[in-house]
Design an enzyme around this catalytic site. Sequence first.
Site, short mmCIF file in Angstrom:
data_model
loop_
_atom_site.label_atom_id
_atom_site.label_comp_id
_atom_site.label_asym_id
_atom_site.label_seq_id
_atom_site.Cartn_x
_atom_site.Cartn_y
_atom_site.Cartn_z
N ARG A 148 0.86 -1.17 0.00
CA ARG A 148 0.00 0.00 0.00
C ARG A 148 0.90 1.23 0.00
O ARG A 148 2.03 1.18 0.51
CB ARG A 148 -0.90 0.01 1.23
N LYS A 172 -2.11 -2.74 7.88
CA LYS A 172 -3.29 -2.36 8.64
C LYS A 172 -3.31 -3.10 9.98
O LYS A 172 -2.91 -4.25 10.06
CB LYS A 172 -4.56 -2.68 7.85
N HIS A 243 -2.66 2.57 -6.07
CA HIS A 243 -3.27 1.27 -5.81
C HIS A 243 -3.36 0.43 -7.08
O HIS A 243 -3.47 -0.80 -6.99
CB HIS A 243 -4.66 1.46 -5.19
N ARG A 246 -0.58 -1.94 -6.98
CA ARG A 246 -0.83 -3.05 -6.03
C ARG A 246 -1.75 -4.08 -6.68
O ARG A 246 -1.51 -5.29 -6.58
CB ARG A 246 -1.45 -2.48 -4.75
N HIS A 269 -3.72 -9.18 3.45
CA HIS A 269 -5.17 -9.28 3.62
C HIS A 269 -5.47 -10.21 4.79
O HIS A 269 -4.95 -11.32 4.86
CB HIS A 269 -5.83 -9.85 2.37
N TYR A 278 -9.03 -10.84 -7.34
CA TYR A 278 -8.04 -10.91 -8.42
C TYR A 278 -8.24 -12.13 -9.31
O TYR A 278 -7.77 -12.15 -10.44
CB TYR A 278 -6.62 -10.88 -7.84
#
Length: 307
Positions: A148, A172, A243, A246, A269, A278
């Site tokens: 990110r 995150k 992004h 990414r 994730h 994806y």
Amino acid sequence: MKCKDALREYHEYMIVEKNYSQHTVAAYQRDISHFLDFVYQTYQIQSIEDVTQDHVYAYLKRLHQKHSDTTIDRHMISLRQFYQFLMKEKIISKNMMSAFDMPKRKKYLPQVLSEKEVMALLDSIEVKDATSSRNRCMVEILYACGLRVSEMCHLTLQNVNIQKGFVRCIGKGNKERIVPMNNQCCVLLKEYIENYRDTLCLYGSSPYLFLTQKGKPMTRDDFYHILQRIVQKSPLSKHISPHTLRHTFATHLLEHDADLRSIQEMLGHSDISTTTIYTHVSQRKTIEDYRQLHPRMQERNKKNEKI
């Protein structure tokens, strides 16, 4: 309790108990402050207990006049989390946000670049000084590692192991993960660190890997504007955001038969269902390739051209 006091307690809760990242805390606080400012300026409400569902309806109506669905959804999530905290701490007796359901939005597949487009973008950055070397490395590392943009901006020199070929980043929820780098990315980073980076350290030493021309740590906004200038000088005509790189990283790995679980870990994730988007992007490319390359489809295309 006054609205500003409730927000201050929630701010401490996000940092101390939830251990949210600085960016997440700032985003929640910004959204909630926007709502509290609205109810104060419109209805002169200062106490959090006096806010009603009608005020939320009026606020959402105002948002719909100026903002996209994505922005409105983000504000809704921020308010729902805020009111769950207020209920948990018994600051209010009723969670009025429970009456508001999140609307179902149409999901769009992320835009990705082809491998040729990635190479065209990278090759458009000619390394000739500290700025161009830094810019090439930032774009390379986003595509090579799928970070990110906030994770890239927070990288320090200690987070990068060029000899072993990996970066250590904080994602995150302050979760740490290790992502491998390719040889080309390592070579470019080594050149940047050894030959160029020191010229950007205007205020003595800095732990951060990427610095602005003013010697300050790179920010998300700084990189966004840099990327737009790079795209304008490249042969590409499509809109590219940080992004996008990414998304492209994950899609290209999947197209080359990488395991979905491995991609999930590299992207950071927490839920693999987020990563499965994806597979749909990869399937879309498969369909496009079929339409272009299958002999029977080529016959149909020729017939259509004659018509």
